[in-house]
Design an enzyme around this catalytic site. Sequence first.
Site, PDB file in Angstrom:
ATOM      1  N   LYS A  28       0.894  -1.171   0.000  1.00 58.79           N
ATOM      2  CA  LYS A  28       0.000   0.000   0.000  1.00 58.79           C
ATOM      3  C   LYS A  28       0.928   1.215   0.000  1.00 58.79           C
ATOM      4  O   LYS A  28       1.483   1.587   1.026  1.00 58.79           O
ATOM      5  CB  LYS A  28      -0.881  -0.011   1.246  1.00 58.79           C
ATOM      6  CG  LYS A  28      -2.177   0.797   1.151  1.00 58.79           C
ATOM      7  CD  LYS A  28      -2.037   2.248   0.796  1.00 58.79           C
ATOM      8  CE  LYS A  28      -1.652   3.136   1.969  1.00 58.79           C
ATOM      9  NZ  LYS A  28      -1.511   4.574   1.553  1.00 58.79           N
ATOM     10  N   GLY A  73      -4.467   3.345  -2.234  1.00 54.21           N
ATOM     11  CA  GLY A  73      -5.588   3.757  -1.395  1.00 54.21           C
ATOM     12  C   GLY A  73      -5.139   4.652  -0.261  1.00 54.21           C
ATOM     13  O   GLY A  73      -3.959   5.001  -0.151  1.00 54.21           O
ATOM     14  N   PRO A  90      -5.840   5.398   6.288  1.00 61.45           N
ATOM     15  CA  PRO A  90      -6.787   4.905   7.294  1.00 61.45           C
ATOM     16  C   PRO A  90      -7.775   3.868   6.751  1.00 61.45           C
ATOM     17  O   PRO A  90      -8.484   3.237   7.533  1.00 61.45           O
ATOM     18  CB  PRO A  90      -7.536   6.179   7.721  1.00 61.45           C
ATOM     19  CG  PRO A  90      -6.648   7.306   7.309  1.00 61.45           C
ATOM     20  CD  PRO A  90      -5.915   6.850   6.090  1.00 61.45           C
ATOM     21  N   CYS A 103      13.976  11.278   6.281  1.00 59.63           N
ATOM     22  CA  CYS A 103      13.846  10.921   7.702  1.00 59.63           C
ATOM     23  C   CYS A 103      15.198  10.956   8.406  1.00 59.63           C
ATOM     24  O   CYS A 103      15.273  11.235   9.594  1.00 59.63           O
ATOM     25  CB  CYS A 103      13.184   9.566   7.860  1.00 59.63           C
ATOM     26  SG  CYS A 103      13.833   8.321   6.760  1.00 59.63           S
ATOM     27  N   GLY A 130      -4.607   1.115   4.083  1.00 58.70           N
ATOM     28  CA  GLY A 130      -3.429   0.856   4.909  1.00 58.70           C
ATOM     29  C   GLY A 130      -3.804   0.137   6.185  1.00 58.70           C
ATOM     30  O   GLY A 130      -3.188  -0.866   6.573  1.00 58.70           O
ATOM     31  N   GLU A 183       9.966   1.925  10.369  1.00 56.61           N
ATOM     32  CA  GLU A 183      10.970   2.953  10.078  1.00 56.61           C
ATOM     33  C   GLU A 183      10.270   4.289  10.250  1.00 56.61           C
ATOM     34  O   GLU A 183       9.430   4.658   9.428  1.00 56.61           O
ATOM     35  CB  GLU A 183      11.463   2.828   8.629  1.00 56.61           C
ATOM     36  CG  GLU A 183      12.217   1.558   8.321  1.00 56.61           C
ATOM     37  CD  GLU A 183      13.584   1.508   8.978  1.00 56.61           C
ATOM     38  OE1 GLU A 183      14.103   2.577   9.380  1.00 56.61           O
ATOM     39  OE2 GLU A 183      14.124   0.403   9.097  1.00 56.61           O
ATOM     40  N   GLU A 192      10.193  16.436  14.346  1.00 57.46           N
ATOM     41  CA  GLU A 192      10.560  16.286  12.944  1.00 57.46           C
ATOM     42  C   GLU A 192       9.721  17.257  12.113  1.00 57.46           C
ATOM     43  O   GLU A 192       8.499  17.178  12.113  1.00 57.46           O
ATOM     44  CB  GLU A 192      10.295  14.843  12.497  1.00 57.46           C
ATOM     45  CG  GLU A 192      10.714  14.593  11.073  1.00 57.46           C
ATOM     46  CD  GLU A 192      10.599  13.122  10.682  1.00 57.46           C
ATOM     47  OE1 GLU A 192       9.497  12.570  10.808  1.00 57.46           O
ATOM     48  OE2 GLU A 192      11.619  12.547  10.262  1.00 57.46           O
TER      49      GLU A 192
HETATM   50  P1  NAP Z   1       1.992   8.739   7.347  1.00 62.85           P
HETATM   51  O1  NAP Z   1       0.564   9.155   7.472  1.00 62.85           O
HETATM   52  O2  NAP Z   1       2.613   8.024   8.457  1.00 62.85           O
HETATM   53  O3  NAP Z   1       2.106   7.890   5.994  1.00 62.85           O
HETATM   54  C1  NAP Z   1       2.926   6.768   5.760  1.00 62.85           C
HETATM   55  C2  NAP Z   1       2.112   5.655   5.113  1.00 62.85           C
HETATM   56  O4  NAP Z   1       1.169   5.138   6.051  1.00 62.85           O
HETATM   57  C3  NAP Z   1       1.278   6.108   3.926  1.00 62.85           C
HETATM   58  O5  NAP Z   1       1.185   5.079   2.981  1.00 62.85           O
HETATM   59  C4  NAP Z   1      -0.061   6.361   4.586  1.00 62.85           C
HETATM   60  O6  NAP Z   1      -1.136   6.410   3.696  1.00 62.85           O
HETATM   61  C5  NAP Z   1      -0.140   5.205   5.539  1.00 62.85           C
HETATM   62  N1  NAP Z   1      -1.100   5.367   6.622  1.00 62.85           N
HETATM   63  C6  NAP Z   1      -1.620   6.516   7.128  1.00 62.85           C
HETATM   64  N2  NAP Z   1      -2.486   6.241   8.123  1.00 62.85           N
HETATM   65  C7  NAP Z   1      -2.516   4.891   8.260  1.00 62.85           C
HETATM   66  C8  NAP Z   1      -3.206   3.995   9.122  1.00 62.85           C
HETATM   67  N3  NAP Z   1      -4.066   4.442  10.050  1.00 62.85           N
HETATM   68  N4  NAP Z   1      -3.000   2.672   8.987  1.00 62.85           N
HETATM   69  C9  NAP Z   1      -2.147   2.207   8.061  1.00 62.85           C
HETATM   70  N5  NAP Z   1      -1.457   3.004   7.211  1.00 62.85           N
HETATM   71  C10 NAP Z   1      -1.634   4.333   7.317  1.00 62.85           C
HETATM   72  O7  NAP Z   1       2.869   9.984   7.032  1.00 62.85           O
HETATM   73  P2  NAP Z   1       2.430  11.286   6.208  1.00 62.85           P
HETATM   74  O8  NAP Z   1       1.047  11.711   6.605  1.00 62.85           O
HETATM   75  O9  NAP Z   1       2.636  11.041   4.781  1.00 62.85           O
HETATM   76  O10 NAP Z   1       3.479  12.338   6.745  1.00 62.85           O
HETATM   77  C11 NAP Z   1       3.329  12.915   8.043  1.00 62.85           C
HETATM   78  C12 NAP Z   1       4.670  13.098   8.716  1.00 62.85           C
HETATM   79  O11 NAP Z   1       5.302  11.851   8.900  1.00 62.85           O
HETATM   80  C13 NAP Z   1       5.686  13.899   7.932  1.00 62.85           C
HETATM   81  O12 NAP Z   1       5.523  15.256   8.078  1.00 62.85           O
HETATM   82  C14 NAP Z   1       6.988  13.388   8.505  1.00 62.85           C
HETATM   83  O13 NAP Z   1       7.297  14.053   9.688  1.00 62.85           O
HETATM   84  C15 NAP Z   1       6.683  11.955   8.816  1.00 62.85           C
HETATM   85  N6  NAP Z   1       7.189  11.056   7.758  1.00 62.85           N
HETATM   86  C16 NAP Z   1       8.294  10.312   8.014  1.00 62.85           C
HETATM   87  C17 NAP Z   1       8.784   9.481   7.037  1.00 62.85           C
HETATM   88  C18 NAP Z   1       9.984   8.643   7.254  1.00 62.85           C
HETATM   89  O14 NAP Z   1      10.614   8.211   6.295  1.00 62.85           O
HETATM   90  N7  NAP Z   1      10.359   8.329   8.469  1.00 62.85           N
HETATM   91  C19 NAP Z   1       8.174   9.403   5.791  1.00 62.85           C
HETATM   92  C20 NAP Z   1       7.028  10.157   5.566  1.00 62.85           C
HETATM   93  C21 NAP Z   1       6.554  10.966   6.568  1.00 62.85           C
HETATM   94  P3  NAP Z   1      -1.536   7.856   3.090  1.00 62.85           P
HETATM   95  O15 NAP Z   1      -0.477   8.177   2.123  1.00 62.85           O
HETATM   96  O16 NAP Z   1      -2.841   7.637   2.446  1.00 62.85           O
HETATM   97  O17 NAP Z   1      -1.588   8.820   4.228  1.00 62.85           O
END
Ligand code: NAP
Length: 472
Positions: A170, A201, A204, A279, A207, A245, A379
């Site tokens: 996903k 998709g 929430p 990250c 995923g 990660e 972050e």
């Molecule tokens: P995120 O919401 O954690 O997204 C990462 C992945 O998880 C995406 O595929 C996301 O789908 C999915 N996801 C979101 N909610 C989920 C749930 N309840 N259950 C299962 N999977 C779920 O991160 P983001 O919203 O893109 O970014 C927010 C912040 O996270 C950034 O500002 C940054 O600080 C941090 N971040 C860190 C990394 C890293 O490499 N460590 C990478 C990205 C972001 P969707 O794309 O549909 O939301």
Amino acid sequence: MKAHDGMYIDGDWRPPVGTGTIEVVNPADEQVIGLVPAGVAEDVDAAVAAARAAFPGWAATPPAGRAARIAALRDALAARRDEIAETVTAELGSPLGFAQKVHADLPIAVAGGYAELAATYAFEEKVGNSTVLHEPVGVVGAITPWNYPLHQIVAKVAAALAAGCTVVLKPAEDTPLVAQLFAEAVHEAGVPAGVFNLVTGLGPVAGQALAEHDGVDLVSFTGSTAVGRRIGAVAGGAVKRVALELGGKSANVILPSADLARAVSVGVANVFANSGQTCSAWTRILVDAARYDEAVELARQAAAKYVPGDPHDAASRLGPVVSARQRDRVRGYIEQGAAEGARIVAGGPEAPEGRETGYYVRPTVFADVTPEMTIAQEEIFGPVITILKYEDEDDAVRIANGTVYGLAGAVWSADEDEAVAFARRLETGQVDINGGRFNLLAPFGGYKQSGVGRELGAHGLTEYLQTKSLQF
Ligand code: NAP
Ligand code: MG
């Protein structure tokens, strides 16, 4: 680049069960560039069923056979190098040169590395009177973010396939096009049907359904700590393997003997690459009091060379951030930094001049940052650097280790032994000594709340293996 309106499940593009769609937006001009299906729980069910059905056959394929398919995948990706770079530039906003050298070439190299590892790894070992078999864990649910969209897919999928696992991916909603391109490459590589499956998709919905699915044996997640924490809790409840990660707030520690100009300029480049959406970025520069003002001035000068611009323009070193939401989040942190008393020496919260369209943020450097400030703890995930002052080495260690994170870091010194001794005191998964190069075979992952488990190289492979001991 054409968007698929189906899910790649069981070796074919299938019509989705979910009727919703996700608009893919180019962050440089805010135009919609594609439409992909928004999968629902039933789409995840179909993908997991395909992965389960394919698992016994793939697990039983000799490692050399798996290696051959991963090598073919590497070749299929390499043949599409320009398409990958164009796609990532279009959906993420990364400058094209960086997209070629990093977003395309890095995952191609990682795939090549796993082809080699699959062929050479000791999946059997002798321990006294036992033979230990290293067997695949099963069906992997992979959930990836948008910041290094193909790299994060390949780091999980190539390792899982090398181990003999099957996968349901996903990808992030913001960058699904490169994920579809990856599925095409998997197909071209002749990977058997069901071994790799893609469900686009929303987090929430799709995923969460994947993370909670009974048919998934291991969840590998990269993204925010907030979501990772929930996924870890769900996996723990189901007694399921999990790899996380998560975020980082890494320290770039410049010891008093270091080449200050080099350490600052490499450090600034490290943070502004990919518009700060890395990250492992060294977002906190730590400098001794005697050279603090000089470091701030060097960082100000270095930042001035990063003019936000169109990622398709070869002269651009800094593109937009991925989305309006991310832009607003980053600008909010810049405002908060100023409100808490840090001094803006470059950039600021306003839109960059001439860049009112597109999700651009001014590359920003903060001085007079103290360790407890929000911008020194959280972050930001944008082009924002904080510069902190330390009194002595113990103080530097305390500040460097003084966040909930521990993903990466850097130490600079004229004396390499001194730098290594300092690095040993850091609570973090990686440390680059005097600008040491990224190593795609070295384990990558976090101490503390930066995560659980490791990716890349042989350590990344073992995440997808479990042992069975036979006694003789
Ligand atoms: P995120 O919401 O954690 O997204 C990462 C992945 O998880 C995406 O595929 C996301 O789908 C999915 N996801 C979101 N909610 C989920 C749930 N309840 N259950 C299962 N999977 C779920 O991160 P983001 O919203 O893109 O970014 C927010 C912040 O996270 C950034 O500002 C940054 O600080 C941090 N971040 C860190 C990394 C890293 O490499 N460590 C990478 C990205 C972001 P969707 O794309 O549909 O939301
Ligand atoms: Mg999200």
